[in-house]
Design a protein around this motif. Structure first.
Motif, PDB file in Angstrom:
ATOM      1  N   UNK A  67       0.806  -1.227   0.000  1.00  0.00           N
ATOM      2  CA  UNK A  67       0.000   0.000   0.000  1.00  0.00           C
ATOM      3  C   UNK A  67       0.836   1.272   0.000  1.00  0.00           C
ATOM      4  N   UNK A  68       2.056   1.181   0.503  1.00  0.00           N
ATOM      5  CA  UNK A  68       2.900   2.367   0.606  1.00  0.00           C
ATOM      6  C   UNK A  68       3.732   2.599  -0.655  1.00  0.00           C
ATOM      7  N   UNK A  69       3.503   1.754  -1.665  1.00  0.00           N
ATOM      8  CA  UNK A  69       4.156   1.942  -2.964  1.00  0.00           C
ATOM      9  C   UNK A  69       3.138   2.139  -4.076  1.00  0.00           C
ATOM     10  N   UNK A  70       1.868   2.280  -3.699  1.00  0.00           N
ATOM     11  CA  UNK A  70       0.811   2.473  -4.688  1.00  0.00           C
ATOM     12  C   UNK A  70      -0.190   1.331  -4.742  1.00  0.00           C
ATOM     13  N   UNK A  71      -0.087   0.374  -3.815  1.00  0.00           N
ATOM     14  CA  UNK A  71      -1.071  -0.693  -3.750  1.00  0.00           C
ATOM     15  C   UNK A  71      -2.256  -0.278  -2.897  1.00  0.00           C
ATOM     16  N   UNK A  72      -3.145  -1.231  -2.639  1.00  0.00           N
ATOM     17  CA  UNK A  72      -4.315  -0.956  -1.798  1.00  0.00           C
ATOM     18  C   UNK A  72      -4.268  -1.859  -0.569  1.00  0.00           C
ATOM     19  N   UNK A  73      -4.720  -3.089  -0.734  1.00  0.00           N
ATOM     20  CA  UNK A  73      -4.583  -4.114   0.294  1.00  0.00           C
ATOM     21  C   UNK A  73      -3.819  -5.278  -0.317  1.00  0.00           C
ATOM     22  N   UNK A  74      -3.286  -6.158   0.521  1.00  0.00           N
ATOM     23  CA  UNK A  74      -2.359  -7.172   0.024  1.00  0.00           C
ATOM     24  C   UNK A  74      -3.020  -8.235  -0.841  1.00  0.00           C
ATOM     25  N   UNK A  75      -4.348  -8.296  -0.847  1.00  0.00           N
ATOM     26  CA  UNK A  75      -5.013  -9.293  -1.675  1.00  0.00           C
ATOM     27  C   UNK A  75      -5.265  -8.801  -3.100  1.00  0.00           C
ATOM     28  N   UNK A  76      -4.736  -7.629  -3.448  1.00  0.00           N
ATOM     29  CA  UNK A  76      -4.818  -7.126  -4.819  1.00  0.00           C
ATOM     30  C   UNK A  76      -3.409  -6.872  -5.333  1.00  0.00           C
ATOM     31  N   UNK A  77      -3.103  -7.422  -6.500  1.00  0.00           N
ATOM     32  CA  UNK A  77      -1.770  -7.275  -7.101  1.00  0.00           C
ATOM     33  C   UNK A  77      -1.824  -6.228  -8.209  1.00  0.00           C
ATOM     34  N   UNK A  78      -0.882  -5.296  -8.176  1.00  0.00           N
ATOM     35  CA  UNK A  78      -0.767  -4.266  -9.203  1.00  0.00           C
ATOM     36  C   UNK A  78       0.391  -4.614 -10.125  1.00  0.00           C
ATOM     37  N   UNK A  79       0.094  -4.708 -11.430  1.00  0.00           N
ATOM     38  CA  UNK A  79       1.094  -5.020 -12.446  1.00  0.00           C
ATOM     39  C   UNK A  79       1.426  -3.753 -13.221  1.00  0.00           C
ATOM     40  N   UNK A  80       2.704  -3.542 -13.502  1.00  0.00           N
ATOM     41  CA  UNK A  80       3.162  -2.391 -14.273  1.00  0.00           C
ATOM     42  C   UNK A  80       3.957  -2.910 -15.461  1.00  0.00           C
ATOM     43  N   UNK A  81       3.525  -2.542 -16.675  1.00  0.00           N
ATOM     44  CA  UNK A  81       4.157  -3.060 -17.896  1.00  0.00           C
ATOM     45  C   UNK A  81       4.513  -1.912 -18.842  1.00  0.00           C
ATOM     46  N   UNK A  82       5.713  -1.967 -19.391  1.00  0.00           N
ATOM     47  CA  UNK A  82       6.100  -1.032 -20.445  1.00  0.00           C
ATOM     48  C   UNK A  82       5.544  -1.576 -21.761  1.00  0.00           C
ATOM     49  N   UNK A  83       4.476  -0.957 -22.271  1.00  0.00           N
ATOM     50  CA  UNK A  83       3.860  -1.469 -23.500  1.00  0.00           C
ATOM     51  C   UNK A  83       4.551  -0.927 -24.745  1.00  0.00           C
ATOM     52  N   UNK A  84       5.384   0.081 -24.569  1.00  0.00           N
ATOM     53  CA  UNK A  84       6.195   0.611 -25.673  1.00  0.00           C
ATOM     54  C   UNK A  84       7.361   1.371 -25.059  1.00  0.00           C
ATOM     55  N   UNK A  85       8.147   2.005 -25.887  1.00  0.00           N
ATOM     56  CA  UNK A  85       9.261   2.803 -25.374  1.00  0.00           C
ATOM     57  C   UNK A  85       8.763   4.018 -24.598  1.00  0.00           C
ATOM     58  N   UNK A  86       7.537   4.444 -24.885  1.00  0.00           N
ATOM     59  CA  UNK A  86       7.044   5.698 -24.316  1.00  0.00           C
ATOM     60  C   UNK A  86       5.879   5.543 -23.347  1.00  0.00           C
ATOM     61  N   UNK A  87       5.202   4.369 -23.331  1.00  0.00           N
ATOM     62  CA  UNK A  87       3.980   4.213 -22.563  1.00  0.00           C
ATOM     63  C   UNK A  87       4.080   3.113 -21.517  1.00  0.00           C
ATOM     64  N   UNK A  88       3.478   3.371 -20.363  1.00  0.00           N
ATOM     65  CA  UNK A  88       3.460   2.415 -19.251  1.00  0.00           C
ATOM     66  C   UNK A  88       2.006   2.096 -18.903  1.00  0.00           C
ATOM     67  N   UNK A  89       1.709   0.810 -18.813  1.00  0.00           N
ATOM     68  CA  UNK A  89       0.370   0.347 -18.472  1.00  0.00           C
ATOM     69  C   UNK A  89       0.408  -0.214 -17.051  1.00  0.00           C
ATOM     70  N   UNK A  90      -0.530   0.250 -16.213  1.00  0.00           N
ATOM     71  CA  UNK A  90      -0.629  -0.266 -14.856  1.00  0.00           C
ATOM     72  C   UNK A  90      -2.041  -0.799 -14.663  1.00  0.00           C
ATOM     73  N   UNK A  91      -2.162  -2.009 -14.142  1.00  0.00           N
ATOM     74  CA  UNK A  91      -3.468  -2.619 -13.935  1.00  0.00           C
ATOM     75  C   UNK A  91      -3.470  -3.381 -12.618  1.00  0.00           C
ATOM     76  N   UNK A  92      -4.610  -3.363 -11.938  1.00  0.00           N
ATOM     77  CA  UNK A  92      -4.729  -4.019 -10.629  1.00  0.00           C
ATOM     78  C   UNK A  92      -5.764  -5.128 -10.710  1.00  0.00           C
ATOM     79  N   UNK A  93      -5.404  -6.294 -10.155  1.00  0.00           N
ATOM     80  CA  UNK A  93      -6.288  -7.440 -10.249  1.00  0.00           C
ATOM     81  C   UNK A  93      -6.406  -8.148  -8.899  1.00  0.00           C
ATOM     82  N   UNK A  94      -7.646  -8.480  -8.490  1.00  0.00           N
ATOM     83  CA  UNK A  94      -7.851  -9.159  -7.195  1.00  0.00           C
ATOM     84  C   UNK A  94      -7.378 -10.596  -7.248  1.00  0.00           C
ATOM     85  N   UNK A  95      -6.666 -10.993  -6.222  1.00  0.00           N
ATOM     86  CA  UNK A  95      -6.123 -12.347  -6.163  1.00  0.00           C
ATOM     87  C   UNK A  95      -7.047 -13.277  -5.385  1.00  0.00           C
ATOM     88  N   UNK A  96      -8.039 -12.724  -4.702  1.00  0.00           N
ATOM     89  CA  UNK A  96      -8.901 -13.508  -3.817  1.00  0.00           C
ATOM     90  C   UNK A  96      -9.019 -12.773  -2.501  1.00  0.00           C
TER      91      UNK A  96
END
Length: 470
Positions: A67-96
């Motif tokens: 949560x102190x790096x941009x998360x919410x609660x520990x049961x949700x994982x945030x993924x950060x992907x470089x989709x190109x040289x210029x763009x970054x995609x961030x998505x959060x998905x519940x693990x349970x």
């Protein structure tokens, strides 16, 4: 808007599903989408934190849940992907989902700081193995992570193919114009309604005070939480606080579909150092991300209602009743939503029961579901009634461990004369002819034959009830 801008917005909107955002490498937000209010800044913080400390090349992925790096609660994982040289995609998905009532984030489970996951086309099996070896790591963690990464890679390629197929050239000039127009739209929507200022206090059952001052002037919104108390049991991170504020403001004024650096700039939020809206590690954020978020939403809704009297709306029951059942190795998490507030035109929408199978629950646990429907009470009375909450009653056929968490803003704030409060959330334990009210937060063993009853809150009513004349 020009055709290119409309096409760009449409492509971004189609690509960003669930809780996700697309940013430039410089940290500018192109678009952010999501249903969770805290997403509207925590996703941004997650992406900026990762790009600050980790160099991601195109196709590489990092993850976090801290949560102190941009998360919410520990049961949700945030993924950060470089989709190109210029763009970054961030998505959060519940693990349970799970419910752990603890004081430290380290006690909640496996905490993952910003961590490189996929590099040079390969998943880092060593890191995955280390995570999986953690005692608090959820089952099938590695398999789930791999499936999420595979899905992201396919989605990123689809974005490339779509942009190429349309012939759209994503240039710095296009991005700059898009962000500028988004800001212009936000300013215009705010300016169309009245200006003014007000203050709202919300007292939480846990002892915290939320004090909000709201000022609207010249298409800008300033929120000041000066006077808000220090934390006692609630802790909400700074980025989550801003996210809730932006979500509430943008939804009210109707520019939430254009959430980016341009529209973010119309909102200024200040918070006093040391208050519960600026959580510090290692405090647990679970209660803050639920009850704390509900308190901020309630305060903003009230403030907007006081300023924009022509757009008054009764309060929603924002906090669901959350319940976790534990028996042996089996665990289940339930979230029971509350009703919505009425308006000057119609009754509030009642809560719906979704995604719960009584058959599955009774097969996995020694319980019998006695009742699962809407509460009898309509709660907020008036010309238009608040939406009804839900009632869920289960009987323990054997001793079973339960944890629950519900609304911690049961102290009723001052409302406009046209609005009324709805019913509060209730948790009771019944045995025979006796019923005992339980606190809004707790965990205990429910003994064989006892019945746990949970009622979610009801939306507030609007207007004076019409009286019949004989």
């Amino acid at each position: 808007m020009s055709y290119q801008i409309e096409l760009f917005h449409s492509l971004l909107s189609d690509f960003l599903q669930g809780e996700s955002a697309l940013l430039t490498n410089e940290g500018d937000v192109l678009l952010l989408r999501g249903n969770n209010p805290v997403s509207y800044d925590t996703l941004v913080k997650a992406a900026r934190t990762v790009t600050k400390y980790l160099k991601l090349n195109e196709g590489e992925i990092a993850l976090l849940n801290d949560p102190y790096s941009g998360g919410t609660t520990l049961d949700e994982i945030t993924f950060i992907m470089a989709v190109s040289e210029d763009l970054v995609w961030v998505t959060r998905r519940p693990m349970g989902k799970y419910l752990k009532i603890v004081k430290s984030v380290e006690e909640e489970g496996l905490r993952i700081p910003p961590t490189p996951l996929r590099q040079k086309g390969q998943l880092n099996e060593v890191i995955l193995g280390a995570m999986s070896a953690h005692p608090a790591c959820p089952p099938q963690f590695t398999e789930w992570i791999k499936s999420q990464c595979a899905e992201m890679i396919v989605s990123a390629q689809r974005l490339h193919d779509t942009i190429e197929g349309t012939g759209l050239s994503v240039t710095g000039e296009l991005i700059e114009e898009y962000v500028k127009l988004s800001k212009k739209l936000a300013v215009q929507r705010i300016s169309e309604k009245a200006s003014g200022e007000t203050r709202v206090d919300v007292v939480l059952d846990s002892g915290e005070l939320l004090r909000l001052s709201l000022e609207i002037q010249d298409g800008k919104v300033v929120i000041d939480f000066g006077g808000t108390s220090a934390a006692k049991t609630l802790h909400l991170t700074e980025s989550a606080t801003y996210g809730v504020c932006f979500h509430a403001i943008s939804k009210f004024y109707g520019f939430n579909n254009y959430a980016n650096s341009g529209s973010f700039s119309v909102l200024q939020v200040t918070k006093p150092a040391g208050c519960w809206l600026m959580a510090k590690y290692p405090a647990s954020t679970l209660k803050g991300m639920t009850c704390g978020v509900a308190a901020v939403q309630t305060a903003i809704d009230l403030a907007l209602t006081f300023i924009h009297s022509k757009h008054e709306k009764a309060l929603n029951a924002y906090t669901p009743v959350m319940l976790q059942l534990n028996h042996g190795n089996s665990q289940a998490f339930l979230s029971i939503e509350g009703g919505q507030g009425a308006t000057a035109e119609h009754d509030g929408q009642s809560a719906h029961i979704e995604g719960l199978s009584i058959e599955t629950l009774e097969r996995r646990f020694p319980v019998r579901v006695q009742r699962m429907d809407r509460r009898n009470s309509t709660g907020g009375k008036g010309k238009y009634s608040g939406g009804r909450g839900l009632i869920f009653k289960i009987e323990a056929l054997e001793d079973i461990e339960v944890s629950w968490l519900t609304d911690m803003t049961l102290h009723r704030p001052r409302l406009p004369k046209t609005c009324s409060h709805g019913d509060v959330s209730e948790v009771t334990l019944e045995k025979g002819e006796t019923a005992k009210s339980l606190p809004v937060l707790g965990q205990q063993k429910i003994l064989k034959g006892e019945v746990l009853s949970l009622c979610s809150g009801t939306g507030g009513g609007y207007g004076r009830a019409e009286t019949k004349v004989d």
